[in-house]
Design a protein around this motif. Sequence first.
Motif, PDB file in Angstrom:
ATOM      1  N   PHE A  66       0.841  -1.181   0.000  1.00  0.00           N
ATOM      2  CA  PHE A  66       0.000   0.000   0.000  1.00  0.00           C
ATOM      3  C   PHE A  66       0.883   1.239   0.000  1.00  0.00           C
ATOM      4  O   PHE A  66       1.862   1.313   0.746  1.00  0.00           O
ATOM      5  CB  PHE A  66      -0.914   0.015   1.236  1.00  0.00           C
ATOM      6  CG  PHE A  66      -1.683   1.299   1.342  1.00  0.00           C
ATOM      7  CD1 PHE A  66      -2.773   1.526   0.510  1.00  0.00           C
ATOM      8  CD2 PHE A  66      -1.291   2.305   2.213  1.00  0.00           C
ATOM      9  CE1 PHE A  66      -3.460   2.733   0.562  1.00  0.00           C
ATOM     10  CE2 PHE A  66      -1.975   3.507   2.261  1.00  0.00           C
ATOM     11  CZ  PHE A  66      -3.058   3.720   1.436  1.00  0.00           C
ATOM     12  N   ARG A  79      -2.114  -3.297  -9.639  1.00  0.00           N
ATOM     13  CA  ARG A  79      -3.046  -2.391 -10.331  1.00  0.00           C
ATOM     14  C   ARG A  79      -2.614  -2.055 -11.746  1.00  0.00           C
ATOM     15  O   ARG A  79      -3.383  -1.429 -12.478  1.00  0.00           O
ATOM     16  CB  ARG A  79      -3.269  -1.110  -9.514  1.00  0.00           C
ATOM     17  CG  ARG A  79      -2.043  -0.225  -9.378  1.00  0.00           C
ATOM     18  CD  ARG A  79      -2.388   1.065  -8.661  1.00  0.00           C
ATOM     19  NE  ARG A  79      -1.226   1.941  -8.524  1.00  0.00           N
ATOM     20  CZ  ARG A  79      -1.302   3.226  -8.219  1.00  0.00           C
ATOM     21  NH1 ARG A  79      -2.475   3.790  -8.012  1.00  0.00           N
ATOM     22  NH2 ARG A  79      -0.210   3.948  -8.101  1.00  0.00           N
ATOM     23  N   HIS A 157      -8.741   0.280  -3.099  1.00  0.00           N
ATOM     24  CA  HIS A 157      -8.631   1.756  -3.116  1.00  0.00           C
ATOM     25  C   HIS A 157      -9.898   2.362  -3.748  1.00  0.00           C
ATOM     26  O   HIS A 157      -9.855   2.999  -4.805  1.00  0.00           O
ATOM     27  CB  HIS A 157      -7.382   2.119  -3.939  1.00  0.00           C
ATOM     28  CG  HIS A 157      -6.863   3.499  -3.737  1.00  0.00           C
ATOM     29  ND1 HIS A 157      -7.633   4.614  -3.911  1.00  0.00           N
ATOM     30  CD2 HIS A 157      -5.633   3.934  -3.390  1.00  0.00           C
ATOM     31  CE1 HIS A 157      -6.895   5.686  -3.686  1.00  0.00           C
ATOM     32  NE2 HIS A 157      -5.672   5.294  -3.363  1.00  0.00           N
TER      33      HIS A 157
HETATM   34  O1  TA6 Z   1      -4.837   5.964  -0.521  1.00  0.00           O
HETATM   35  C1  TA6 Z   1      -4.397   7.277  -0.384  1.00  0.00           C
HETATM   36  C2  TA6 Z   1      -3.164   7.472  -1.234  1.00  0.00           C
HETATM   37  O2  TA6 Z   1      -2.137   6.609  -0.820  1.00  0.00           O
HETATM   38  C3  TA6 Z   1      -2.758   8.928  -1.161  1.00  0.00           C
HETATM   39  O3  TA6 Z   1      -1.586   9.163  -0.440  1.00  0.00           O
HETATM   40  C4  TA6 Z   1      -2.714   9.354  -2.586  1.00  0.00           C
HETATM   41  O4  TA6 Z   1      -1.757  10.119  -3.065  1.00  0.00           O
HETATM   42  C5  TA6 Z   1      -3.401   8.297  -3.330  1.00  0.00           C
HETATM   43  O5  TA6 Z   1      -3.440   7.148  -2.590  1.00  0.00           O
HETATM   44  C6  TA6 Z   1      -3.393   8.144  -4.809  1.00  0.00           C
HETATM   45  O6  TA6 Z   1      -2.247   7.481  -5.208  1.00  0.00           O
HETATM   46  P1  TA6 Z   1      -1.909   7.288  -6.728  1.00  0.00           P
HETATM   47  O7  TA6 Z   1      -0.611   6.552  -6.766  1.00  0.00           O
HETATM   48  O8  TA6 Z   1      -3.030   6.484  -7.323  1.00  0.00           O
HETATM   49  O9  TA6 Z   1      -1.842   8.665  -7.338  1.00  0.00           O
END
Ligand code: TA6
Length: 294
Positions: A66, A79, A157
């Motif tokens: 994560f 992903r 997510h």
């Molecule tokens: O889940 C929250 C998070 O980890 C944030 O810190 C944030 O920046 C986001 O996910 C989106 O991440 P990404 O890599 O998809 O831009």
Amino acid sequence: CKGVNGLDKVVLREVRGSTAEVYLYGGQVTSWKNDLGEELLFTSSKAIFKPPKAIRGGIPICFPQFSNHGNLEQHGFARNRIWTIDPNPAPFPTATCDKAFVDLILSPSDEDTKAWPHSYEFRLRVTLGPGGDLMLTSRIRNTNTDGKAFSFTFAYHTYFSVSDISEVRIEGLETLDYLDNLQEKERFTEQGDAITFESEVDKVYVGTPNKIAILDHEKKRTFVLRKDGLPDAVVWNPWDKKAKAIVDLGDEDYKHMLCVEAAAVEKSLTLKPGEEWKGRLELSAVPSTYYSGQ
Ligand code: TA6
């Protein structure tokens, strides 16, 4: 069938008319519609449906890491890999005529094994149940033959579609401890009532109840999230400044999205060879008048 940019996707339809779309790219649910055809998940109009960029919206799977909690790429590699459809899925223990489902499999490529030297099998079942509930069940098995255990962190997510973030509140996380990503992951305790939004939020609530509700006052809709095997819950909204800095998110999109993520983040999960972990997410969307908080 084919989705954006010719990427393969599976469309699930439930008898009363609700639907879900799952891309093999990322094993990612990108759409979940109720029987009125209303979209319940947020996917950015600027989402880039092209490897290696993960699709911005829906339900990206964060595995085996994560966020930046480790040495791998942000949110791990699941992903942005192409998953395959299991041609021989295990049957449901009960009758299936009122459920639509697909089983996807992710296995490590040589490239993945260089970054994360473990053998595993990841099975994801996406189910659209009677009444349009959406269920995701992940089963991850350690298939290492060298006797080694492995550890991972994980999140569904989920980007929920909301009418106006300022009119939304979350119930079920009040008074809990959280790690604040905006303050170097420092630990705090949530004060007060239900959680509302007036600026950027990026928190990992630890050891949460298995049921969380997202109340959209303007839409008069309540999302109920139930989870199993996933002790934590991440809450994220980038707000205006950060939204502008994210290339695949529109400047105003932050108003219409809220990520509430069933997750295992604070403590990583460990599997010995032969062991399997199961993590389940169940989502329903009900008119607010039907939601009693029970
Ligand atoms: O889940 C929250 C998070 O980890 C944030 O810190 C944030 O920046 C986001 O996910 C989106 O991440 P990404 O890599 O998809 O831009």
